[in-house]
Design a protein around this motif. Structure first.
Motif, PDB file in Angstrom:
ATOM      1  N   GLY A 184     122.617  29.860  32.648  1.00  0.00           N
ATOM      2  CA  GLY A 184     121.265  29.345  32.476  1.00  0.00           C
ATOM      3  C   GLY A 184     120.952  28.442  33.655  1.00  0.00           C
ATOM      4  N   TYR A 185     120.163  27.434  33.411  1.00  0.00           N
ATOM      5  CA  TYR A 185     119.801  26.513  34.507  1.00  0.00           C
ATOM      6  C   TYR A 185     120.932  25.495  34.710  1.00  0.00           C
ATOM      7  N   ILE A 186     121.518  25.542  35.896  1.00  0.00           N
ATOM      8  CA  ILE A 186     122.704  24.749  36.228  1.00  0.00           C
ATOM      9  C   ILE A 186     122.311  23.744  37.313  1.00  0.00           C
ATOM     10  N   SER A 192     125.298  36.835  37.380  1.00  0.00           N
ATOM     11  CA  SER A 192     123.917  37.238  37.135  1.00  0.00           C
ATOM     12  C   SER A 192     123.115  35.974  36.813  1.00  0.00           C
ATOM     13  N   SER A 193     122.222  36.031  35.842  1.00  0.00           N
ATOM     14  CA  SER A 193     121.396  34.853  35.515  1.00  0.00           C
ATOM     15  C   SER A 193     120.671  35.073  34.197  1.00  0.00           C
ATOM     16  N   ILE A 194     120.374  33.997  33.535  1.00  0.00           N
ATOM     17  CA  ILE A 194     119.491  34.040  32.356  1.00  0.00           C
ATOM     18  C   ILE A 194     118.168  34.733  32.717  1.00  0.00           C
ATOM     19  N   ALA A 226     115.779  22.638  43.802  1.00  0.00           N
ATOM     20  CA  ALA A 226     114.690  22.982  44.729  1.00  0.00           C
ATOM     21  C   ALA A 226     113.394  23.318  43.988  1.00  0.00           C
ATOM     22  N   VAL A 227     113.492  23.555  42.689  1.00  0.00           N
ATOM     23  CA  VAL A 227     112.294  23.823  41.889  1.00  0.00           C
ATOM     24  C   VAL A 227     111.490  22.524  41.789  1.00  0.00           C
ATOM     25  N   PRO A 228     110.155  22.595  41.860  1.00  0.00           N
ATOM     26  CA  PRO A 228     109.371  21.358  41.769  1.00  0.00           C
ATOM     27  C   PRO A 228     109.766  20.524  40.531  1.00  0.00           C
ATOM     28  N   GLY A 264     113.651  37.526  32.300  1.00  0.00           N
ATOM     29  CA  GLY A 264     112.540  37.467  33.250  1.00  0.00           C
ATOM     30  C   GLY A 264     112.120  36.032  33.478  1.00  0.00           C
ATOM     31  N   GLN A 265     111.379  35.800  34.546  1.00  0.00           N
ATOM     32  CA  GLN A 265     110.937  34.438  34.842  1.00  0.00           C
ATOM     33  C   GLN A 265     109.679  34.476  35.707  1.00  0.00           C
ATOM     34  N   PHE A 266     108.705  33.677  35.333  1.00  0.00           N
ATOM     35  CA  PHE A 266     107.496  33.505  36.142  1.00  0.00           C
ATOM     36  C   PHE A 266     107.907  33.240  37.592  1.00  0.00           C
ATOM     37  N   ALA A 267     107.319  33.948  38.518  1.00  0.00           N
ATOM     38  CA  ALA A 267     107.546  33.781  39.964  1.00  0.00           C
ATOM     39  C   ALA A 267     108.880  34.349  40.452  1.00  0.00           C
ATOM     40  N   GLN A 268     109.538  35.147  39.591  1.00  0.00           N
ATOM     41  CA  GLN A 268     110.840  35.683  40.006  1.00  0.00           C
ATOM     42  C   GLN A 268     110.966  37.192  39.754  1.00  0.00           C
ATOM     43  N   VAL A 269     109.913  37.933  40.029  1.00  0.00           N
ATOM     44  CA  VAL A 269     110.005  39.390  39.875  1.00  0.00           C
ATOM     45  C   VAL A 269     111.171  39.929  40.707  1.00  0.00           C
ATOM     46  N   ASN A 270     111.307  39.421  41.920  1.00  0.00           N
ATOM     47  CA  ASN A 270     112.377  39.894  42.804  1.00  0.00           C
ATOM     48  C   ASN A 270     113.759  39.482  42.271  1.00  0.00           C
ATOM     49  N   TYR A 271     113.928  38.199  42.007  1.00  0.00           N
ATOM     50  CA  TYR A 271     115.222  37.659  41.568  1.00  0.00           C
ATOM     51  C   TYR A 271     115.634  38.252  40.213  1.00  0.00           C
ATOM     52  N   ALA A 272     114.689  38.302  39.272  1.00  0.00           N
ATOM     53  CA  ALA A 272     115.013  38.834  37.935  1.00  0.00           C
ATOM     54  C   ALA A 272     115.428  40.297  38.029  1.00  0.00           C
ATOM     55  N   LYS A 312     113.571  33.522  46.403  1.00  0.00           N
ATOM     56  CA  LYS A 312     112.320  33.462  47.201  1.00  0.00           C
ATOM     57  C   LYS A 312     111.204  33.559  46.177  1.00  0.00           C
ATOM     58  N   ASP A 313     111.010  32.486  45.434  1.00  0.00           N
ATOM     59  CA  ASP A 313     110.100  32.527  44.291  1.00  0.00           C
ATOM     60  C   ASP A 313     108.635  32.528  44.726  1.00  0.00           C
ATOM     61  N   ALA A 314     107.843  33.337  44.068  1.00  0.00           N
ATOM     62  CA  ALA A 314     106.387  33.346  44.241  1.00  0.00           C
ATOM     63  C   ALA A 314     105.794  34.157  43.101  1.00  0.00           C
ATOM     64  N   HIS A 357     101.460  38.118  42.543  1.00  0.00           N
ATOM     65  CA  HIS A 357     100.297  38.429  43.390  1.00  0.00           C
ATOM     66  C   HIS A 357     100.411  37.800  44.779  1.00  0.00           C
ATOM     67  N   LYS A 358     101.333  36.843  44.915  1.00  0.00           N
ATOM     68  CA  LYS A 358     101.546  36.229  46.235  1.00  0.00           C
ATOM     69  C   LYS A 358     102.854  36.679  46.881  1.00  0.00           C
ATOM     70  N   MET A 359     103.697  37.371  46.147  1.00  0.00           N
ATOM     71  CA  MET A 359     105.007  37.760  46.679  1.00  0.00           C
ATOM     72  C   MET A 359     104.829  38.781  47.803  1.00  0.00           C
TER      73      MET A 359
HETATM   74  N1  CAA Z   1     104.848  29.951  33.211  1.00  0.00           N
HETATM   75  C1  CAA Z   1     103.532  30.140  33.201  1.00  0.00           C
HETATM   76  N2  CAA Z   1     102.712  29.702  34.173  1.00  0.00           N
HETATM   77  C2  CAA Z   1     103.261  29.048  35.192  1.00  0.00           C
HETATM   78  C3  CAA Z   1     104.644  28.815  35.277  1.00  0.00           C
HETATM   79  C4  CAA Z   1     105.439  29.291  34.230  1.00  0.00           C
HETATM   80  N3  CAA Z   1     106.765  29.115  34.214  1.00  0.00           N
HETATM   81  N4  CAA Z   1     104.896  28.148  36.405  1.00  0.00           N
HETATM   82  C5  CAA Z   1     103.723  27.977  37.024  1.00  0.00           C
HETATM   83  N5  CAA Z   1     102.732  28.499  36.285  1.00  0.00           N
HETATM   84  C6  CAA Z   1     101.324  28.521  36.572  1.00  0.00           C
HETATM   85  C7  CAA Z   1     100.810  27.152  36.958  1.00  0.00           C
HETATM   86  O1  CAA Z   1     100.476  26.415  35.818  1.00  0.00           O
HETATM   87  C8  CAA Z   1      99.635  27.482  37.821  1.00  0.00           C
HETATM   88  O2  CAA Z   1      98.553  27.866  36.978  1.00  0.00           O
HETATM   89  P1  CAA Z   1      97.047  27.456  37.341  1.00  0.00           P
HETATM   90  O3  CAA Z   1      96.736  28.167  38.607  1.00  0.00           O
HETATM   91  O4  CAA Z   1      96.241  27.944  36.162  1.00  0.00           O
HETATM   92  O5  CAA Z   1      97.072  25.964  37.459  1.00  0.00           O
HETATM   93  C9  CAA Z   1     100.116  28.706  38.527  1.00  0.00           C
HETATM   94  O6  CAA Z   1     101.099  29.321  37.716  1.00  0.00           O
HETATM   95  C10 CAA Z   1     100.819  28.319  39.802  1.00  0.00           C
HETATM   96  O7  CAA Z   1     100.115  28.916  40.714  1.00  0.00           O
HETATM   97  P2  CAA Z   1     100.264  28.419  42.192  1.00  0.00           P
HETATM   98  O8  CAA Z   1      99.329  29.247  42.986  1.00  0.00           O
HETATM   99  O9  CAA Z   1     100.194  26.940  42.304  1.00  0.00           O
HETATM  100  O10 CAA Z   1     101.758  28.845  42.488  1.00  0.00           O
HETATM  101  P3  CAA Z   1     102.530  28.679  43.810  1.00  0.00           P
HETATM  102  O11 CAA Z   1     102.204  29.818  44.703  1.00  0.00           O
HETATM  103  O12 CAA Z   1     102.358  27.289  44.361  1.00  0.00           O
HETATM  104  O13 CAA Z   1     103.978  28.876  43.282  1.00  0.00           O
HETATM  105  C11 CAA Z   1     105.946  28.374  42.017  1.00  0.00           C
HETATM  106  C12 CAA Z   1     104.635  27.862  42.574  1.00  0.00           C
HETATM  107  C13 CAA Z   1     106.737  29.134  43.104  1.00  0.00           C
HETATM  108  C14 CAA Z   1     105.678  29.311  40.869  1.00  0.00           C
HETATM  109  C15 CAA Z   1     106.706  27.115  41.580  1.00  0.00           C
HETATM  110  O14 CAA Z   1     106.047  26.572  40.486  1.00  0.00           O
HETATM  111  C16 CAA Z   1     108.139  27.381  41.208  1.00  0.00           C
HETATM  112  O15 CAA Z   1     109.017  27.373  42.046  1.00  0.00           O
HETATM  113  N6  CAA Z   1     108.404  27.581  39.916  1.00  0.00           N
HETATM  114  C17 CAA Z   1     109.778  27.726  39.431  1.00  0.00           C
HETATM  115  C18 CAA Z   1     110.148  29.156  39.216  1.00  0.00           C
HETATM  116  C19 CAA Z   1     111.532  29.136  38.613  1.00  0.00           C
HETATM  117  O16 CAA Z   1     111.727  28.764  37.473  1.00  0.00           O
HETATM  118  N7  CAA Z   1     112.525  29.538  39.394  1.00  0.00           N
HETATM  119  C20 CAA Z   1     113.873  29.464  38.962  1.00  0.00           C
HETATM  120  C21 CAA Z   1     114.692  28.876  40.057  1.00  0.00           C
HETATM  121  S1  CAA Z   1     116.334  28.455  39.552  1.00  0.00           S
HETATM  122  C22 CAA Z   1     117.148  29.895  39.530  1.00  0.00           C
HETATM  123  O17 CAA Z   1     116.644  30.934  39.866  1.00  0.00           O
HETATM  124  C23 CAA Z   1     118.578  29.852  39.078  1.00  0.00           C
HETATM  125  C24 CAA Z   1     118.762  30.643  37.857  1.00  0.00           C
HETATM  126  O18 CAA Z   1     119.335  31.740  37.931  1.00  0.00           O
HETATM  127  C25 CAA Z   1     118.380  30.109  36.548  1.00  0.00           C
END
Ligand code: CAA
Length: 240
Positions: free
Chosen positions: A178-180, A133-135, A187-189, A140-148, A87-89, A92-94
């Motif tokens: 890692g990323y598989i 587990s996971s890499i 589902a990641v953009p 750690g990973q941007f948008a994955q405080v919960n998952y990490a 449930k990535d976010a 500050h939005k999570m």
């Molecule tokens: N590092 C640094 N900055 C990042 C970033 C990153 N990896 N990803 C996004 N950003 C930045 C963007 O550039 C953007 O910055 P600006 O506002 O300055 O343009 C900002 O963060 C994104 O803000 P948004 O408000 O647009 O973000 P959002 O609310 O739309 O969320 C997101 C988007 C959820 C972060 C989406 O980009 C996403 O899903 N990212 C992927 C996260 C990820 O890698 N998840 C792993 C999934 S796979 C997995 O989990 C399996 C495993 O075990 C490996």
């Protein structure tokens, strides 16, 4: 060989590859799934692997499901805690809900999966606990405080279980993929995924089968002295 293996989240993604590999290696395999009946039915039809539906976040459901598997297939020798969600976010939005859902499924789900099989493994003096587990639990990973947090928690679980199980012939280890190339990563953009691939020295996503082979090794008798370890399979993206 006659051993029984349970794989949670075993009808899709990495879990499905693990279930298939363990079946190939001679285990009687049970694969669980949470909700996608269609995918589970298709998986059973294609592989002959029995699927069981329960929510790993619920202890009583997990216990009842495990009792059913053991009644049908026999005592569980190998448990692969693989079920997980994202449930990535950005933090500050999570929402508290996004935090809690991921904790309940990915972390409490491991407790709920392993705890019911643990007494039987201790009695029989054999067991293999493998947690996926996971890499992102390592780095750690941007948008994955919960998952990490959950995936780092997995490493604490296996290191503790390893110490408790060692004298009883039980090993507990983690695999950090890692990323598989699975639905979760797809589902990641697209743009984000392309950027991630750019950070993988191997230049590609991993294949689910590459993780399944790590699990099969950890499950085997050959891996009996490997306990409390983490196998990273990430194409050189991150080293611990
Ligand atoms: N590092 C640094 N900055 C990042 C970033 C990153 N990896 N990803 C996004 N950003 C930045 C963007 O550039 C953007 O910055 P600006 O506002 O300055 O343009 C900002 O963060 C994104 O803000 P948004 O408000 O647009 O973000 P959002 O609310 O739309 O969320 C997101 C988007 C959820 C972060 C989406 O980009 C996403 O899903 N990212 C992927 C996260 C990820 O890698 N998840 C792993 C999934 S796979 C997995 O989990 C399996 C495993 O075990 C490996």
């Amino acid at each position: 060989m006659g051993r029984v293996a349970l794989v949670t989240g075993g009808s899709r993604g990495i879990g499905a590859a693990i279930a298939k590999k363990l079946k190939e290696d001679g285990y009687a395999v049970a694969a669980t799934y949470a909700g996608n009946d269609e995918a589970a039915a298709k998986f059973t039809e294609e592989t002959g692997i029995k699927t069981y539906k329960w929510n790993v976040a619920d202890y009583d459901e997990s216990k009842a499901g495990i009792d059913k598997v053991e009644a049908e297939l026999g005592p569980i020798d190998v448990v692969v805690a693989n079920a997980g969600i994202t449930k990535d976010a950005p933090f500050h939005k999570m929402t508290p809900e996004q935090w809690q859902q991921v904790i309940d499924t990915n972390l409490t789900g491991v407790f709920n999966t392993v705890h019911p099989v643990w007494p039987g493994m201790r009695e029989r003096k054999f067991g293999r606990v493998i947690v996926i587990s996971s890499i992102n639990g390592q780095k750690g990973q941007f948008a994955q405080v919960n998952y990490a947090a959950t995936k780092a928690g997995d490493l604490g679980i296996v290191k503790s279980l390893a110490q408790e199980g060692a004298r009883a012939g039980i090993t507990a280890n983690a695999v950090c993929p890692g990323y598989i190339a699975t639905e979760m990563v797809m589902a990641v953009p697209d743009k984000v995924r392309e950027a991630i691939i750019g950070q993988i020295p191997a230049g590609r996503l991993g294949e689910p089968e590459e993780i399944a082979r790590c699990v099969a090794f950890l499950a085997s008798d050959d891996a009996g002295f490997i306990n409390g370890s983490t196998i990273s399979a990430n194409g050189a993206q991150f080293f611990v």
